[in-house]
Design a protein around this motif. Sequence first.
Motif, PDB file in Angstrom:
ATOM      1  N   MET A  37      36.242  44.357  38.347  1.00  0.00           N
ATOM      2  CA  MET A  37      37.062  43.307  37.750  1.00  0.00           C
ATOM      3  C   MET A  37      37.902  43.769  36.562  1.00  0.00           C
ATOM      4  SD  MET A  37      34.413  40.060  37.928  1.00  0.00           S
ATOM      5  CE  MET A  37      33.215  40.884  36.883  1.00  0.00           C
ATOM      6  N   ALA A  38      38.011  45.080  36.328  1.00  0.00           N
ATOM      7  CA  ALA A  38      38.859  45.576  35.247  1.00  0.00           C
ATOM      8  C   ALA A  38      40.311  45.624  35.719  1.00  0.00           C
ATOM      9  CB  ALA A  38      38.396  46.955  34.794  1.00  0.00           C
ATOM     10  N   SER A  39      41.233  45.361  34.824  1.00  0.00           N
ATOM     11  CA  SER A  39      42.652  45.403  35.166  1.00  0.00           C
ATOM     12  C   SER A  39      43.290  46.644  34.562  1.00  0.00           C
ATOM     13  CB  SER A  39      43.369  44.147  34.660  1.00  0.00           C
ATOM     14  OG  SER A  39      43.253  44.038  33.255  1.00  0.00           O
ATOM     15  N   VAL A  40      44.272  47.222  35.270  1.00  0.00           N
ATOM     16  CA  VAL A  40      44.964  48.435  34.848  1.00  0.00           C
ATOM     17  C   VAL A  40      46.458  48.157  34.885  1.00  0.00           C
ATOM     18  CG1 VAL A  40      45.299  50.890  35.265  1.00  0.00           C
ATOM     19  CG2 VAL A  40      43.107  49.831  35.828  1.00  0.00           C
ATOM     20  N   MET A  41      47.151  48.566  33.821  1.00  0.00           N
ATOM     21  CA  MET A  41      48.592  48.300  33.728  1.00  0.00           C
ATOM     22  C   MET A  41      49.309  49.560  33.255  1.00  0.00           C
ATOM     23  SD  MET A  41      50.609  45.475  31.409  1.00  0.00           S
ATOM     24  CE  MET A  41      52.400  45.430  31.415  1.00  0.00           C
ATOM     25  N   LEU A  42      50.506  49.764  33.770  1.00  0.00           N
ATOM     26  CA  LEU A  42      51.325  50.908  33.405  1.00  0.00           C
ATOM     27  C   LEU A  42      52.503  50.404  32.572  1.00  0.00           C
ATOM     28  CD1 LEU A  42      51.086  53.960  34.069  1.00  0.00           C
ATOM     29  CD2 LEU A  42      52.854  53.595  35.799  1.00  0.00           C
ATOM     30  N   ALA A  43      52.431  50.597  31.264  1.00  0.00           N
ATOM     31  CA  ALA A  43      53.494  50.143  30.371  1.00  0.00           C
ATOM     32  C   ALA A  43      54.527  51.267  30.197  1.00  0.00           C
ATOM     33  CB  ALA A  43      52.902  49.759  29.019  1.00  0.00           C
ATOM     34  N   PRO A  44      55.812  50.942  30.022  1.00  0.00           N
ATOM     35  CA  PRO A  44      56.349  49.603  29.779  1.00  0.00           C
ATOM     36  C   PRO A  44      56.729  48.841  31.042  1.00  0.00           C
ATOM     37  CG  PRO A  44      58.073  51.213  29.481  1.00  0.00           C
ATOM     38  CD  PRO A  44      56.844  51.991  29.842  1.00  0.00           C
ATOM     39  N   THR A  49      47.345  46.566  38.491  1.00  0.00           N
ATOM     40  CA  THR A  49      46.396  46.431  39.595  1.00  0.00           C
ATOM     41  C   THR A  49      45.038  46.079  39.023  1.00  0.00           C
ATOM     42  OG1 THR A  49      45.522  47.507  41.583  1.00  0.00           O
ATOM     43  CG2 THR A  49      45.700  48.861  39.602  1.00  0.00           C
ATOM     44  N   MET A  50      44.084  45.864  39.909  1.00  0.00           N
ATOM     45  CA  MET A  50      42.723  45.546  39.503  1.00  0.00           C
ATOM     46  C   MET A  50      41.778  46.427  40.300  1.00  0.00           C
ATOM     47  SD  MET A  50      40.900  41.814  39.252  1.00  0.00           S
ATOM     48  CE  MET A  50      41.966  41.386  37.868  1.00  0.00           C
ATOM     49  N   CYS A  51      40.742  46.951  39.643  1.00  0.00           N
ATOM     50  CA  CYS A  51      39.836  47.854  40.338  1.00  0.00           C
ATOM     51  C   CYS A  51      38.940  47.090  41.295  1.00  0.00           C
ATOM     52  CB  CYS A  51      39.002  48.657  39.338  1.00  0.00           C
ATOM     53  SG  CYS A  51      37.883  47.682  38.348  1.00  0.00           S
ATOM     54  N   SER A  72      41.636  47.113  30.744  1.00  0.00           N
ATOM     55  CA  SER A  72      40.872  46.115  29.997  1.00  0.00           C
ATOM     56  C   SER A  72      39.989  45.334  30.952  1.00  0.00           C
ATOM     57  CB  SER A  72      41.806  45.160  29.242  1.00  0.00           C
ATOM     58  OG  SER A  72      42.625  44.447  30.163  1.00  0.00           O
ATOM     59  N   ALA A  73      38.941  44.758  30.402  1.00  0.00           N
ATOM     60  CA  ALA A  73      38.033  43.897  31.156  1.00  0.00           C
ATOM     61  C   ALA A  73      37.382  42.946  30.182  1.00  0.00           C
ATOM     62  CB  ALA A  73      36.971  44.724  31.892  1.00  0.00           C
ATOM     63  N   VAL A  74      37.111  41.735  30.646  1.00  0.00           N
ATOM     64  CA  VAL A  74      36.465  40.739  29.804  1.00  0.00           C
ATOM     65  C   VAL A  74      35.104  41.250  29.359  1.00  0.00           C
ATOM     66  CG1 VAL A  74      35.530  38.404  29.720  1.00  0.00           C
ATOM     67  CG2 VAL A  74      37.673  38.842  30.913  1.00  0.00           C
ATOM     68  N   GLY A  75      34.878  41.246  28.057  1.00  0.00           N
ATOM     69  CA  GLY A  75      33.608  41.705  27.527  1.00  0.00           C
ATOM     70  C   GLY A  75      33.595  43.171  27.143  1.00  0.00           C
ATOM     71  N   PHE A  76      34.759  43.847  27.262  1.00  0.00           N
ATOM     72  CA  PHE A  76      34.830  45.265  26.938  1.00  0.00           C
ATOM     73  C   PHE A  76      36.076  45.533  26.097  1.00  0.00           C
ATOM     74  CE2 PHE A  76      32.325  44.913  30.735  1.00  0.00           C
ATOM     75  CZ  PHE A  76      31.292  45.823  30.543  1.00  0.00           C
ATOM     76  N   GLY A  77      35.993  46.584  25.275  1.00  0.00           N
ATOM     77  CA  GLY A  77      37.132  46.974  24.469  1.00  0.00           C
ATOM     78  C   GLY A  77      38.261  47.523  25.325  1.00  0.00           C
ATOM     79  N   ALA A  78      39.491  47.410  24.839  1.00  0.00           N
ATOM     80  CA  ALA A  78      40.663  47.857  25.591  1.00  0.00           C
ATOM     81  C   ALA A  78      40.791  49.385  25.535  1.00  0.00           C
ATOM     82  CB  ALA A  78      41.919  47.204  25.045  1.00  0.00           C
ATOM     83  N   TYR A  79      41.454  49.929  26.568  1.00  0.00           N
ATOM     84  CA  TYR A  79      41.692  51.376  26.682  1.00  0.00           C
ATOM     85  C   TYR A  79      43.193  51.598  26.785  1.00  0.00           C
ATOM     86  CZ  TYR A  79      41.956  55.996  28.915  1.00  0.00           C
ATOM     87  OH  TYR A  79      42.256  57.294  29.237  1.00  0.00           O
ATOM     88  N   TYR A 747      28.168  36.415  43.635  1.00  0.00           N
ATOM     89  CA  TYR A 747      29.197  37.056  44.456  1.00  0.00           C
ATOM     90  C   TYR A 747      30.558  36.729  43.859  1.00  0.00           C
ATOM     91  CZ  TYR A 747      32.395  37.964  48.321  1.00  0.00           C
ATOM     92  OH  TYR A 747      33.435  38.425  49.088  1.00  0.00           O
ATOM     93  N   ASN A 748      31.387  37.769  43.680  1.00  0.00           N
ATOM     94  CA  ASN A 748      32.748  37.592  43.189  1.00  0.00           C
ATOM     95  C   ASN A 748      33.707  38.343  44.093  1.00  0.00           C
ATOM     96  OD1 ASN A 748      32.701  36.169  40.386  1.00  0.00           O
ATOM     97  ND2 ASN A 748      31.035  37.660  40.271  1.00  0.00           N
ATOM     98  N   LEU A 749      34.733  37.646  44.537  1.00  0.00           N
ATOM     99  CA  LEU A 749      35.755  38.242  45.391  1.00  0.00           C
ATOM    100  C   LEU A 749      37.084  38.187  44.660  1.00  0.00           C
ATOM    101  CD1 LEU A 749      36.867  39.335  48.087  1.00  0.00           C
ATOM    102  CD2 LEU A 749      37.131  36.950  48.831  1.00  0.00           C
ATOM    103  N   TYR A 750      37.681  39.366  44.442  1.00  0.00           N
ATOM    104  CA  TYR A 750      39.002  39.455  43.823  1.00  0.00           C
ATOM    105  C   TYR A 750      40.010  39.927  44.865  1.00  0.00           C
ATOM    106  CZ  TYR A 750      37.300  38.826  39.068  1.00  0.00           C
ATOM    107  OH  TYR A 750      36.760  38.300  37.923  1.00  0.00           O
ATOM    108  N   LYS A 751      41.118  39.249  44.914  1.00  0.00           N
ATOM    109  CA  LYS A 751      42.193  39.685  45.810  1.00  0.00           C
ATOM    110  C   LYS A 751      43.522  39.155  45.322  1.00  0.00           C
ATOM    111  CE  LYS A 751      41.741  35.822  49.063  1.00  0.00           C
ATOM    112  NZ  LYS A 751      41.580  35.434  50.469  1.00  0.00           N
TER     113      LYS A 751
END
Length: 751
Positions: A37-44, A49-51, A72-79, A747-751
């Motif tokens: 459920m972590a999200s990844v972004m390419l700035a700028p 996408t999401m893992c 980033s992910a809810v409950g975790f520090g940003a990278y 159960y969690n489904l991400y799409k």
Amino acid sequence: MKYFVLFFLLTWTATAAFSQQASVSGRINAEGRNLEMASVMLAPTNIATMCDTMGHYSINNIEPGIYTLKASAVGFGAYSKRITLKAGEHLQLDITLNPEATTMNEVVVTGTMKAMSRTESPIPVEVFTPKFFQKNPSPCLFESVGMINGVRPQLNCNVCNTGDIHINGMEGPYTMILIDGMPIVSALSTVYGLSGIPNSIVERVEVVKGPAASLYGSEAMGGIINVITKNPAKAPAVSVDVMGTTWQEYNVDAAVRINTGKAQSLTGINFFNYNQVIDNNNDGFTDLTLQKRISLFNKWSFERKDSRIASIGLRYVNEDRWGGQTNWNKLWRGSDSIYGESVYTNRWELIGAYQLPVKEKIMLQLSYNWHKQDSWYGFTPYNANQQVAFAQLYWDKQIGTAHMLLLGGSYRYTYYDDNTPATADANGTKNQPSRTPLPGIFIQDEWRLGDKHKLLTGYRYDYDKHHGNIHSPRIAYKFSPDINNTFRLSFGTGFRVVNLFTEDHAALTGARQVVIAEELKPERSYNSNLNYALNIPTSGGKIGLDVTAFYSYFTNKIIGDFDTDPNKIIYDNLRGHAISKGVSLNTDISFAFPFKIMAGVTYQDVYQMERNAAGKLQRIVQLHAPKWSGNFALTYTFPQNFMVDLTGQFNGPMRLPVQRNDYRPEYSPWFLIGNIQITKKFARGWELYGGIKNLFNFVPKYALMRPFDPFDKHINDPVNNPNGYTFDTEYNYASLQGIRGFLGVRYNLYK
């Protein structure tokens, strides 16, 4: 032939160009395990996408260049990492996120009504994500918030198990509970409204300890709990959480996201059922109230130009609960033969937020709730209806580089009617429903004095038809000498327009008569808080410390008098003053190996100085306010995605309501409620968890007074009842549930 050659050249050119594009992929992990459920972004760019459930992410078809990869992910520090991608290059980059169940970098809104980094907020705000509450899963938010240091769910009745939430020792009426920043859960619903909030729709819970009347008005004297619901656009497509216990409690929490183009919907459902009559202490009464509850929630968010906000949500709660003598059934509802407390609750809530289509940022917030209650406490009926309409409009304006201005107005209208003296006329012969309009305006300026200093000033004006003009100023100062040290100091006032029902649920159990000794005036207080947050990065992990000293002085406080007459609760204005003071410490320790410690302790001294019959000030310790309390959560992650959580809450002695010549001690003992849980994560979003609650099997020694005579038919018996004891349900400091096991699946489904 020429068309074939042209087609070949175009295809070759496109293929060659495509082959020159770059890509990046890898895995995201935290606490020694793959992170879903972590999200990844390419700035700028806007490429994101999401893992997947095993922590893998991949971004393809990237033009060569210099980028910043953010995760980033809810409950975790940003990278964040700066990367250079060459033509045709594939970069393999694994990412490690640091666990931050109460991260300092999360965006908060409750302290200032503005979205900002938690480190930037001049008001200390504690943030808790669902991951934190899942360390000790509970069927409702009312129980879950007991894991927070300084926050204590207090059961006010040993039979019906209803209660309220205390912050820093102050009673439930002083805790304002918001949903998405709006006062949905207040007055009558503070006892029943929190039980039906589905955990599946909660994004995070923000807690502010201390008054916030300058922004939120009446009731925000002890603190604020703001439940932030999920944005439908970012929620899982499907989430399900099913849990059962060895006491045969069953809970189902589920949500589904629907995307219809420019609108996204999140629908959640919570169903809880407990239908077993258990009497382990052999007093003839149920140890745990039987309950059947269903809660439905639906929220829509809409895509608008310039990312303006527009959302609307609706929630319905229906609950049927009863407790009492083990041979009670609904045929005895309202009778004086077999004692039972039966509560039917129906509740509707509507919330909406809309950013006006203008250049300036102007927000409109609306809410409405309707609460109907049909109850019997023995043969005493309690029927009530409450309706609360709320509207708020505010302007959020940046002025230059130093000032952030907030200017707004609100209007809250409360209708309340019941069959108790709370809504009777002066003679007690005619019913007069309470209609309380409460308009107010507020202004706040957040002034950045430099990189290290910030000053917040605020003022609110409210007008109550009974109490007239009410002024609530506030000032707060934040000093951050460096990134790891932050000091916060605040002063302000609090007020509360009294709603008698919320003073104490014991007033309605039938065991005591309500007496209103005089016209009740609004409660007022002066408050100060000093907070210090320290972050210690080490080669072996991270240590976070958060210390807060608090002090509140009440010039008036409405407190139920249980001591003068065991058959009555007497309400009148305070003849003297009241004080709530103390200090709390929170720690958050992460190690280089997959072990994490979160712990806290609170010392508080809550009392009132009231003049006795001789006119001298007498110190009276507040009921249900232990001087010492605390919590802990220890988490260790093993290989193969196994996790063990050890959690617990401890409380020191607290004063309890006793009768004259009572054989029960006036103060409770020290006690600890410990829990253990083992969680196994599987691929594709599946999770299995189980454990033991109340690990040390702590159960209060005393519960009900005279359970064999709940209708007080034989109290005037000098031989068998020489002290004149009466049936009593309020001597309560912990649940009567002993040790029990639990098992669940998520159960969690991400799409």
